[in-house]
Design a protein around this motif. Structure first.
Motif, PDB file in Angstrom:
ATOM      1  N   LYS A  40     -70.558 -96.900 -41.731  1.00 32.68           N
ATOM      2  CA  LYS A  40     -71.002 -95.577 -41.277  1.00 32.68           C
ATOM      3  C   LYS A  40     -71.328 -94.674 -42.472  1.00 32.68           C
ATOM      4  CE  LYS A  40     -68.282 -95.607 -37.004  1.00 32.68           C
ATOM      5  NZ  LYS A  40     -68.882 -96.572 -36.292  1.00 32.68           N
ATOM      6  N   THR A  41     -72.172 -95.189 -43.328  1.00 30.02           N
ATOM      7  CA  THR A  41     -72.565 -94.434 -44.515  1.00 30.02           C
ATOM      8  C   THR A  41     -73.350 -93.199 -44.122  1.00 30.02           C
ATOM      9  OG1 THR A  41     -74.629 -95.639 -44.755  1.00 30.02           O
ATOM     10  CG2 THR A  41     -72.712 -96.545 -45.905  1.00 30.02           C
ATOM     11  N   GLU A  42     -73.503 -92.314 -45.064  1.00 30.83           N
ATOM     12  CA  GLU A  42     -74.268 -91.089 -44.837  1.00 30.83           C
ATOM     13  C   GLU A  42     -75.765 -91.366 -44.751  1.00 30.83           C
ATOM     14  OE1 GLU A  42     -73.027 -88.001 -44.250  1.00 30.83           O
ATOM     15  OE2 GLU A  42     -71.098 -89.020 -44.189  1.00 30.83           O
ATOM     16  N   ALA A  43     -76.191 -92.511 -45.268  1.00 27.20           N
ATOM     17  CA  ALA A  43     -77.614 -92.848 -45.266  1.00 27.20           C
ATOM     18  C   ALA A  43     -78.124 -92.971 -43.830  1.00 27.20           C
ATOM     19  CB  ALA A  43     -77.855 -94.146 -46.018  1.00 27.20           C
ATOM     20  N   LYS A  44     -79.260 -92.404 -43.576  1.00 26.59           N
ATOM     21  CA  LYS A  44     -79.854 -92.449 -42.241  1.00 26.59           C
ATOM     22  C   LYS A  44     -81.098 -93.326 -42.191  1.00 26.59           C
ATOM     23  CE  LYS A  44     -76.982 -89.418 -40.631  1.00 26.59           C
ATOM     24  NZ  LYS A  44     -75.715 -89.988 -40.259  1.00 26.59           N
ATOM     25  N   HIS A  45     -81.590 -93.732 -43.358  1.00 26.16           N
ATOM     26  CA  HIS A  45     -82.839 -94.491 -43.420  1.00 26.16           C
ATOM     27  C   HIS A  45     -82.620 -95.757 -44.234  1.00 26.16           C
ATOM     28  CE1 HIS A  45     -84.673 -90.824 -41.923  1.00 26.16           C
ATOM     29  NE2 HIS A  45     -84.035 -90.181 -42.884  1.00 26.16           N
ATOM     30  N   PHE A  46     -83.407 -96.766 -43.947  1.00 20.22           N
ATOM     31  CA  PHE A  46     -83.287 -98.035 -44.654  1.00 20.22           C
ATOM     32  C   PHE A  46     -83.554 -97.850 -46.149  1.00 20.22           C
ATOM     33  CE2 PHE A  46     -84.875-102.213 -45.984  1.00 20.22           C
ATOM     34  CZ  PHE A  46     -83.759-102.957 -45.661  1.00 20.22           C
ATOM     35  N   VAL A  47     -84.589 -97.099 -46.476  1.00 17.13           N
ATOM     36  CA  VAL A  47     -84.880 -96.755 -47.874  1.00 17.13           C
ATOM     37  C   VAL A  47     -84.999 -95.235 -47.927  1.00 17.13           C
ATOM     38  CG1 VAL A  47     -86.498 -97.004 -49.793  1.00 17.13           C
ATOM     39  CG2 VAL A  47     -86.161 -98.910 -48.220  1.00 17.13           C
ATOM     40  N   GLU A  48     -84.171 -94.623 -48.772  1.00 13.94           N
ATOM     41  CA  GLU A  48     -84.222 -93.176 -48.864  1.00 13.94           C
ATOM     42  C   GLU A  48     -84.010 -92.715 -50.298  1.00 13.94           C
ATOM     43  OE1 GLU A  48     -81.148 -91.954 -46.104  1.00 13.94           O
ATOM     44  OE2 GLU A  48     -79.733 -91.705 -47.724  1.00 13.94           O
ATOM     45  N   TYR A  49     -84.407 -91.471 -50.517  1.00 15.61           N
ATOM     46  CA  TYR A  49     -84.245 -90.837 -51.821  1.00 15.61           C
ATOM     47  C   TYR A  49     -83.840 -89.399 -51.560  1.00 15.61           C
ATOM     48  CZ  TYR A  49     -85.313 -88.966 -56.436  1.00 15.61           C
ATOM     49  OH  TYR A  49     -85.228 -88.353 -57.653  1.00 15.61           O
ATOM     50  N   ASN A  50     -82.726 -88.970 -52.131  1.00 12.66           N
ATOM     51  CA  ASN A  50     -82.187 -87.629 -51.915  1.00 12.66           C
ATOM     52  C   ASN A  50     -82.002 -87.318 -50.427  1.00 12.66           C
ATOM     53  OD1 ASN A  50     -81.926 -86.965 -54.600  1.00 12.66           O
ATOM     54  ND2 ASN A  50     -83.931 -86.004 -54.739  1.00 12.66           N
ATOM     55  N   GLY A  51     -81.561 -88.325 -49.670  1.00 11.42           N
ATOM     56  CA  GLY A  51     -81.274 -88.133 -48.251  1.00 11.42           C
ATOM     57  C   GLY A  51     -82.485 -88.100 -47.346  1.00 11.42           C
ATOM     58  N   LYS A  52     -83.671 -88.310 -47.892  1.00  9.78           N
ATOM     59  CA  LYS A  52     -84.887 -88.307 -47.076  1.00  9.78           C
ATOM     60  C   LYS A  52     -85.503 -89.701 -47.074  1.00  9.78           C
ATOM     61  CE  LYS A  52     -85.875 -83.493 -48.003  1.00  9.78           C
ATOM     62  NZ  LYS A  52     -86.777 -82.528 -48.591  1.00  9.78           N
ATOM     63  N   ALA A  53     -86.127 -90.042 -45.952  1.00  7.50           N
ATOM     64  CA  ALA A  53     -86.743 -91.361 -45.825  1.00  7.50           C
ATOM     65  C   ALA A  53     -87.889 -91.517 -46.822  1.00  7.50           C
ATOM     66  CB  ALA A  53     -87.276 -91.549 -44.408  1.00  7.50           C
ATOM     67  N   VAL A  54     -87.956 -92.696 -47.405  1.00  6.09           N
ATOM     68  CA  VAL A  54     -89.119 -93.041 -48.234  1.00  6.09           C
ATOM     69  C   VAL A  54     -90.136 -93.610 -47.269  1.00  6.09           C
ATOM     70  CG1 VAL A  54     -89.977 -94.565 -50.052  1.00  6.09           C
ATOM     71  CG2 VAL A  54     -87.747 -93.463 -50.292  1.00  6.09           C
ATOM     72  N   THR A  55     -91.196 -92.859 -47.045  1.00  9.99           N
ATOM     73  CA  THR A  55     -92.189 -93.281 -46.063  1.00  9.99           C
ATOM     74  C   THR A  55     -93.285 -94.138 -46.673  1.00  9.99           C
ATOM     75  OG1 THR A  55     -93.374 -91.205 -46.367  1.00  9.99           O
ATOM     76  CG2 THR A  55     -91.784 -91.299 -44.562  1.00  9.99           C
ATOM     77  N   SER A  56     -93.447 -94.055 -47.982  1.00  9.67           N
ATOM     78  CA  SER A  56     -94.465 -94.866 -48.648  1.00  9.67           C
ATOM     79  C   SER A  56     -93.886 -95.459 -49.926  1.00  9.67           C
ATOM     80  CB  SER A  56     -95.697 -94.011 -48.989  1.00  9.67           C
ATOM     81  OG  SER A  56     -96.571 -94.732 -49.834  1.00  9.67           O
ATOM     82  N   VAL A  57     -93.690 -96.754 -49.924  1.00 10.44           N
ATOM     83  CA  VAL A  57     -93.175 -97.430 -51.112  1.00 10.44           C
ATOM     84  C   VAL A  57     -94.176 -97.289 -52.258  1.00 10.44           C
ATOM     85  CG1 VAL A  57     -92.468 -99.670 -52.060  1.00 10.44           C
ATOM     86  CG2 VAL A  57     -91.767 -99.004 -49.760  1.00 10.44           C
ATOM     87  N   LYS A  58     -95.460 -97.316 -51.925  1.00 10.45           N
ATOM     88  CA  LYS A  58     -96.506 -97.184 -52.947  1.00 10.45           C
ATOM     89  C   LYS A  58     -96.392 -95.834 -53.663  1.00 10.45           C
ATOM     90  CE  LYS A  58    -101.500 -97.756 -53.398  1.00 10.45           C
ATOM     91  NZ  LYS A  58    -102.734 -98.059 -52.666  1.00 10.45           N
ATOM     92  N   THR A  59     -96.254 -94.763 -52.912  1.00  6.31           N
ATOM     93  CA  THR A  59     -96.116 -93.428 -53.499  1.00  6.31           C
ATOM     94  C   THR A  59     -94.801 -93.319 -54.269  1.00  6.31           C
ATOM     95  OG1 THR A  59     -97.418 -92.485 -51.707  1.00  6.31           O
ATOM     96  CG2 THR A  59     -96.071 -90.959 -52.974  1.00  6.31           C
ATOM     97  N   ALA A  60     -93.738 -93.868 -53.712  1.00 13.27           N
ATOM     98  CA  ALA A  60     -92.436 -93.824 -54.383  1.00 13.27           C
ATOM     99  C   ALA A  60     -92.486 -94.587 -55.703  1.00 13.27           C
ATOM    100  CB  ALA A  60     -91.363 -94.415 -53.471  1.00 13.27           C
TER     101      ALA A  60
END
Length: 121
Positions: free
Chosen positions: A33-53
């Protein structure tokens, strides 16, 4: 267990083994039950584009233009071979077949240098 990727996806590698490992991590993550809400995230926000990230990470690291995930994979393969890594383990880590690893990067491995010299002539 059902693999995340069908057996024909990609080239080489053991997709079932990777899928089982990933699934085990995902289950452990869910139970914790980690605080993470998304499979890939940065600063608690979802990474929606791996290319941009990836572009942002390259910029923040000061790596310069022309760096791609392939560049990093190529560098990792070369360094693994130069350091005498076990080719089977290196191929699995890099997600490529042993044949591709040895044909492409084998010349950098001290145990295979004589083979690479003969092939280049």
């Amino acid at each position: 267990m059902r693999p995340l990727l069908p057996p024909e996806a990609g080239q080489g590698g053991n997709k079932q083994k990777a899928a089982d490992r990933l699934l085990a991590h995902l289950r452990r993550w869910h139970r914790a039950k980690t605080e993470a809400k998304h499979f890939v995230e940065y600063n608690g926000k979802a990474v929606t584009s791996v290319k941009t990230a990836f572009k942002s990470a390259v910029r923040l690291a000061g790596l310069g233009p022309g760096i791609s995930p392939h560049t990093l994979r190529h560098t990792a393969a070369t360094w693994l071979m130069q350091r005498g890594a076990d080719p089977c383990q290196a191929a699995g880590y890099l997600g490529m077949s042993l044949e591709v690893l040895l044909n492409t990067y084998g010349r950098h491995h001290s145990d295979f240098r004589c083979l690479g010299e003969n092939r280049q002539s």
